[in-house]
Enzyme design. Structure first.
Site, PDB file in Angstrom:
ATOM      1  N   LYS A  31      44.375 101.886  56.785  1.00 22.69           N
ATOM      2  CA  LYS A  31      44.708 102.714  57.941  1.00 22.69           C
ATOM      3  C   LYS A  31      43.472 102.863  58.830  1.00 22.69           C
ATOM      4  CE  LYS A  31      48.454 105.375  55.851  1.00 22.69           C
ATOM      5  NZ  LYS A  31      48.981 106.729  55.519  1.00 22.69           N
ATOM      6  N   GLY A  96      53.018  87.571  67.426  1.00 24.85           N
ATOM      7  CA  GLY A  96      54.466  87.578  67.592  1.00 24.85           C
ATOM      8  C   GLY A  96      54.908  88.908  68.152  1.00 24.85           C
ATOM      9  N   PHE A  99      58.878  89.139  64.885  1.00 25.21           N
ATOM     10  CA  PHE A  99      58.836  88.104  63.856  1.00 25.21           C
ATOM     11  C   PHE A  99      60.204  87.784  63.260  1.00 25.21           C
ATOM     12  CE2 PHE A  99      54.417  89.310  64.057  1.00 25.21           C
ATOM     13  CZ  PHE A  99      53.773  88.088  63.895  1.00 25.21           C
ATOM     14  N   HIS A 131      64.700 101.350  71.721  1.00 23.17           N
ATOM     15  CA  HIS A 131      63.913 101.507  70.494  1.00 23.17           C
ATOM     16  C   HIS A 131      63.845 102.974  70.101  1.00 23.17           C
ATOM     17  CE1 HIS A 131      62.422  97.394  71.196  1.00 23.17           C
ATOM     18  NE2 HIS A 131      62.155  97.401  69.908  1.00 23.17           N
ATOM     19  N   HIS A 132      63.361 103.197  68.900  1.00 27.43           N
ATOM     20  CA  HIS A 132      63.178 104.542  68.364  1.00 27.43           C
ATOM     21  C   HIS A 132      62.171 105.326  69.209  1.00 27.43           C
ATOM     22  CE1 HIS A 132      59.411 102.957  66.698  1.00 27.43           C
ATOM     23  NE2 HIS A 132      60.129 101.893  66.363  1.00 27.43           N
ATOM     24  N   LYS A 135      58.181 104.704  69.303  1.00 27.85           N
ATOM     25  CA  LYS A 135      57.528 103.513  69.864  1.00 27.85           C
ATOM     26  C   LYS A 135      56.682 103.922  71.068  1.00 27.85           C
ATOM     27  CE  LYS A 135      58.344  98.734  71.264  1.00 27.85           C
ATOM     28  NZ  LYS A 135      57.308  98.250  70.346  1.00 27.85           N
ATOM     29  N   GLY A 141      57.260  94.530  73.425  1.00 25.82           N
ATOM     30  CA  GLY A 141      56.737  93.163  73.463  1.00 25.82           C
ATOM     31  C   GLY A 141      57.834  92.133  73.461  1.00 25.82           C
TER      32      GLY A 141
END
Length: 233
Positions: A31, A96, A99, A131-132, A135, A141
């Site tokens: 992390k 990516g 992916f 998206h959630h 994000k 992306g």
């Protein structure tokens, strides 16, 4: 393989589980900022962190001659510099925006459709991504990759823009909603009909599996790559 995970949030934990099931050893779960010491000499790094730290994370790994698979979005203004660092250090880098095998097939379908629509002047085009709420970057992306695919194959568009657009700009609408893993749509609209292609992710497992497959593929390679290289698309 020995894999170091740089960034150990939700995606990192799923990657950990999938990589371990495929017989790989996770030698670091970071992390914090990676260093030559805490990376523990991996064969490859899989980097899913945050936009503001991604560049330095990747740079450190490449300068230690460790190949990097990167799935962090929102930092791409520095991508050219990173690709240069990979070449200078005779190692490998693969970015990516997504992916997932399904999404990469969707990218190919999007480019094919964009080419078919280039002479259909009666149709406008726009993209939507959902998206959630966690994000951090917008547009995603993946949405940017879809927009770039359209721009490459349809001369009517020369740039993309978030939300409302005019002229030759391609509009991307970014929606943040609940815990949605990722939904991407491309719309072509005329006065009489609409063509839509859409990809919906049900969970993050497809993204994680693709990242591990990319890590397996990149071992012992040198240069800059994409998922198109991994999947032979």
């Amino acid at each position: 393989m020995k894999i170091a995970l740089v960034g150990y949030g939700k995606m990192g934990k799923i990657i950990d589980e999938i990589a371990t099931k495929r017989g790989h050893e996770i030698v670091a779960r970071l992390k914090e900022t990676p260093t030559a010491e805490n990376l523990n000499q991996p064969d490859v790094v899989i980097e899913f962190s945050l936009p503001e730290v991604a560049f330095n994370n990747i740079k450190t790994c490449l300068e230690n001659k460790i190949p990097v698979i990167c799935g962090t979005t929102g930092w791409l203004e520095h991508k050219e510099a990173i690709e240069k660092i990979a070449i200078e250090n005779e190692t490998a880098f693969l970015y990516g925006s997504n992916f997932s095998l399904g999404v990469n097939l969707f990218f190919a379908l999007n480019e094919k459709l964009a080419g078919l629509m280039k002479n259909a002047d009666e149709y406008s085009c726009q993209l939507e991504e959902i998206h959630h709420i966690h994000k951090l970057d917008a547009p995603s992306g993946t949405a940017i990759s879809l927009a770039e695919g359209i721009i490459r194959n349809n001369p009517k568009f020369s740039a993309w823009k978030l939300e409302n657009t005019k002229g030759n700009e391609l509009g991307i609408f970014a929606i943040r909603e609940d815990e949605v893993p990722g939904t991407h749509s491309v719309f072509y609209r005329s006065e009489v009909d609409e063509i839509e292609i859409k990809h919906t992710a049900f969970n993050r497992n497809g993204f994680a599996l693709g990242a591990v497959v990319a890590a397996e593929w990149i071992k012992d390679k040198k240069g800059n790559f994409t998922m198109k290289d991994v999947l032979g698309l």
